[in-house]
Scaffold this active site. Structure first.
Site, short mmCIF file in Angstrom:
data_model
loop_
_atom_site.label_atom_id
_atom_site.label_comp_id
_atom_site.label_asym_id
_atom_site.label_seq_id
_atom_site.Cartn_x
_atom_site.Cartn_y
_atom_site.Cartn_z
N SER A 49 0.85 -1.21 0.00
CA SER A 49 0.00 0.00 0.00
C SER A 49 0.87 1.25 0.00
O SER A 49 0.39 2.35 -0.25
CB SER A 49 -0.93 0.00 1.21
OG SER A 49 -0.20 -0.24 2.40
N ASP A 87 5.27 -7.24 2.56
CA ASP A 87 4.55 -7.66 1.35
C ASP A 87 5.51 -8.01 0.23
O ASP A 87 6.51 -7.32 0.01
CB ASP A 87 3.68 -6.50 0.85
CG ASP A 87 2.23 -6.68 1.21
OD1 ASP A 87 1.81 -7.82 1.49
OD2 ASP A 87 1.50 -5.66 1.22
N LYS A 116 4.25 -11.71 3.06
CA LYS A 116 2.84 -11.86 2.68
C LYS A 116 2.73 -11.76 1.16
O LYS A 116 3.40 -10.93 0.56
CB LYS A 116 2.00 -10.76 3.35
CG LYS A 116 0.55 -10.68 2.85
CD LYS A 116 -0.33 -9.83 3.76
CE LYS A 116 -0.40 -8.37 3.44
NZ LYS A 116 -0.88 -8.04 2.08
N GLU A 185 -9.48 -9.60 3.22
CA GLU A 185 -9.82 -8.20 2.91
C GLU A 185 -11.17 -8.11 2.21
O GLU A 185 -11.41 -8.82 1.22
CB GLU A 185 -8.72 -7.59 2.03
CG GLU A 185 -8.99 -6.13 1.68
CD GLU A 185 -7.79 -5.37 1.15
OE1 GLU A 185 -6.69 -5.93 1.09
OE2 GLU A 185 -7.96 -4.18 0.81
O1 KIV Z 1 -0.51 -3.41 1.54
C1 KIV Z 1 -1.28 -3.36 2.51
O2 KIV Z 1 -1.34 -2.37 3.25
C2 KIV Z 1 -2.13 -4.50 2.78
C3 KIV Z 1 -3.23 -4.34 3.78
C4 KIV Z 1 -4.35 -3.60 3.14
C5 KIV Z 1 -3.67 -5.62 4.36
O3 KIV Z 1 -1.97 -5.53 2.19
#
Ligand code: KIV
Length: 276
Positions: A49, A87, A116, A185
């Site tokens: 994000s 991520d 993730k 989500e």
């Molecule tokens: O990238 C992010 O902030 C996310 C959240 C919305 C879970 O994956």
């Protein structure tokens, strides 16, 4: 001897075993990471994000491994005692498992304890491969922002029986593959509750109701400063219903983060109006 990373994962296991709600928040730099550690956040997510909230883009599609490792290092410097999940950006894990492992290990070397990535289906084998090579994995199901074009925009997932069953089956398969956590989500609260009951791994909701094992929000949403992509007027931007501004009723960002922790732990957040 237990490593610092083992201790952080043990904290997650303890919360899961006792049923205490898990509080997760996105973070991208050392200053906020330090403040969040002091405020009592259980898990920091270096989310892609950052493409939207730091870089001003309309989506997360152009985030790179270099961006992710840079911000993961910054967060790890500010919060040395907190579990950090990083991520895997679009293009870093889908092609083949070897490349996924190499990129995951790069994030781990940058200070994350877990990675993730988005999606079920074929991604289950990627999860199994990373876990078998000692990399803790968090899956991300329901609305998956890296597939925003394929999904036709920011839409709730799992509304039909067929799509709800697909999310349930993906969650079960990811659980069997040994993931440590699953982010859900923008799915109906009843579906998230059903999944949470049926799997061992804790679920972390964002727009998924109060019955998940924990919650995650984007920091800029929690403090009410995000007003949409850089090239659009704030008046053209509509906040998703799962967002709550915790700074409104608090005097500092640290107090707002602490209030978020308390509200997740006592289950006053998310309320019905934040859920689908
Ligand atoms: O990238 C992010 O902030 C996310 C959240 C919305 C879970 O994956």
């Amino acid at each position: 001897m237990q490593s610092n990373s083992d201790n952080k994962l043990n904290h997650l296991c303890k919360l899961t075993a006792t049923g205490e709600k898990i509080v997760m928040l996105t973070c991208y730099d050392a200053t906020f990471a330090k403040l969040m550690e002091l405020a009592g956040i259980d898990v920091l997510l270096v989310g892609d994000s950052l493409g939207m909230v730091l870089q001003g883009a309309e989506n997360t599609l152009n985030v790179s491994m270099h961006h992710m490792t840079y911000h993961t290092k910054s967060v790890a410097a500010g919060a040395p005692n907190t579990l950090i999940v990083a991520d895997m950006p679009l293009g870093s894990y889908e092609h083949d498992n070897e490349a996924a492992l190499k990129n995951a290990q790069w994030l781990i070397k940058s200070g994350a304890s877990m990675v993730k990535f988005e999606g079920g289906g074929q991604r289950v084998e990627t999860a199994r491969y990373l876990v078998s090579h000692g990399v803790p994995v968090c899956a991300h199901l329901g609305f998956t922002p890296q597939s925003v074009n394929q999904l036709g925009g920011y839409k709730i997932q799992g509304k039909t029986e067929e799509s709800a069953n697909k999310i349930i089956n993906d969650a079960k398969a990811m659980d069997d593959a040994g993931v440590s956590m699953i982010v859900l989500e923008m799915v109906p609260a009843t579906l998230a509750a059903q999944i949470t009951k049926r799997i061992k791994a804790p679920t972390i909701g964002i727009g998924a109701g109060v019955d998940c094992s924990g919650q995650v929000l984007v920091l800029q949403d929690l403090i009410g400063v995000y007003t949409g992509p850089a090239n659009k007027a704030p008046s053209d931007f509509k906040l998703p219903r799962f967002v709550r501004n915790f700074l409104k009723d608090n005097d500092s960002i640290q107090e707002a983060v602490a209030a978020y922790c308390k509200a997740v732990k006592d289950q006053s957040f998310p309320a019905k109006e934040h859920s689908y």
